[in-house]
Design an enzyme around this catalytic site. Structure first.
Site, PDB file in Angstrom:
ATOM      1  N   SER A  16     -31.690 -18.671  -0.112  1.00  0.00           N
ATOM      2  CA  SER A  16     -31.274 -17.782   0.774  1.00  0.00           C
ATOM      3  C   SER A  16     -30.062 -17.922   1.454  1.00  0.00           C
ATOM      4  O   SER A  16     -29.029 -17.273   1.361  1.00  0.00           O
ATOM      5  CB  SER A  16     -32.318 -17.299   2.013  1.00  0.00           C
ATOM      6  OG  SER A  16     -33.576 -16.874   1.204  1.00  0.00           O
ATOM      7  N   ARG A  39     -26.448 -16.998   9.974  1.00  0.00           N
ATOM      8  CA  ARG A  39     -27.946 -16.486  10.317  1.00  0.00           C
ATOM      9  C   ARG A  39     -27.999 -15.010  10.531  1.00  0.00           C
ATOM     10  O   ARG A  39     -29.062 -14.414  10.244  1.00  0.00           O
ATOM     11  CB  ARG A  39     -28.107 -17.090  11.827  1.00  0.00           C
ATOM     12  CG  ARG A  39     -28.088 -18.602  11.739  1.00  0.00           C
ATOM     13  CD  ARG A  39     -29.499 -18.846  11.727  1.00  0.00           C
ATOM     14  NE  ARG A  39     -29.725 -20.356  11.033  1.00  0.00           N
ATOM     15  CZ  ARG A  39     -30.861 -20.940  10.790  1.00  0.00           C
ATOM     16  NH1 ARG A  39     -31.834 -20.307  10.514  1.00  0.00           N
ATOM     17  NH2 ARG A  39     -30.788 -22.198  10.302  1.00  0.00           N
ATOM     18  N   HIS A  42     -28.323 -13.573   6.888  1.00  0.00           N
ATOM     19  CA  HIS A  42     -29.646 -13.978   6.564  1.00  0.00           C
ATOM     20  C   HIS A  42     -30.620 -13.168   7.148  1.00  0.00           C
ATOM     21  O   HIS A  42     -31.808 -12.832   6.483  1.00  0.00           O
ATOM     22  CB  HIS A  42     -29.845 -15.492   6.771  1.00  0.00           C
ATOM     23  CG  HIS A  42     -31.264 -15.876   6.340  1.00  0.00           C
ATOM     24  ND1 HIS A  42     -32.256 -15.964   7.251  1.00  0.00           N
ATOM     25  CD2 HIS A  42     -31.859 -16.503   5.257  1.00  0.00           C
ATOM     26  CE1 HIS A  42     -33.398 -16.606   6.514  1.00  0.00           C
ATOM     27  NE2 HIS A  42     -33.227 -16.673   5.532  1.00  0.00           N
TER      28      HIS A  42
END
Length: 218
Positions: A16, A39, A42
């Site tokens: 990912s 982050r 994601h």
């Protein structure tokens, strides 16, 4: 029937972030800002948000340093608070949301506003140097800007990710243009959400726990 898909958690996690790093435009971002951007990419699955993010100078470093020093994370809603996972970074800072406080409900009725916004004055004892994560209510972000302008303590950083069609874009613009200036990380426009606000706070937590991050080791 057994479908063919990746099952192993560490492999999923690794792939990912490899994909997010490959597809997101991180050019022009400081290393700590890029870590936050990854982050967020994601969390939402949209690489394009990396280039859209707006970081006030030094805001990420301030937020990470605040968490390292034990500052609380203040959240506008329970969903954002539930997504903040500081223990994964070895931190045990308090994560606070006052939306269910009876005083917030009473204020909301009296003022004709949301409970998310009405809880903001209740944050004053915790606000100085705190990390604020707003992922749901534009009214909360507007109220925070108003409270700071009226003399409320300055947080270390405001993570502004309210989502929606009414006030979301405008509230983020308000924090970005606030007087006095407010350290912030925002995603301009309508996009956002509690998962993104929590992801931004978690990114700061990982930077805080990193011995090579802002301010050195813990």
């Amino acid at each position: 029937m057994r479908l063919d898909y990746l099952r192993e958690p560490e492999a999923i996690y690794r792939r990912s972030f490899e994909t997010a790093r490959r597809e997101a435009d991180l050019s022009g971002l400081a290393p700590e800002e890029a870590a936050v951007a990854l982050r967020l990419v994601h969390a939402c699955g949209m690489p394009e948000v990396a280039a859209a993010l707006r970081f006030a100078p030094g805001a990420v470093r301030r937020g990470a340093a605040a968490l390292r020093a034990g500052a609380p994370v203040l959240c506008d809603c329970r969903m954002a608070a539930a997504g903040v996972s500081l223990r994964a970074a070895g931190l045990d800072n308090p994560v606070l949301c006052r939306i269910d406080d009876p005083e917030a409900a009473a204020r909301a009725r009296a003022e004709g506003t949301t409970r998310s916004a009405a809880q903001i004055p209740l944050w004053r004892p915790f606000l100085d140097g705190a990390v604020v994560a707003i992922g749901n209510a534009p009214t909360a972000l507007f109220r925070l800007v108003e409270e700071i302008a009226a003399g409320a303590p300055m947080p270390a950083v405001v993570l502004g990710f309210p989502v929606g069609f009414v006030g979301a874009a405008e509230s983020k613009q308000a924090v970005a243009e606030a007087d006095p200036p407010v350290p912030h990380v925002v995603l301009p426009g309508r996009r956002g959400g509690s998962a993104m606000a929590a992801a931004a706070a978690n990114a700061l937590a990982r930077l805080a726990a990193d011995a090579d991050g802002p301010g050195g080791g813990r």
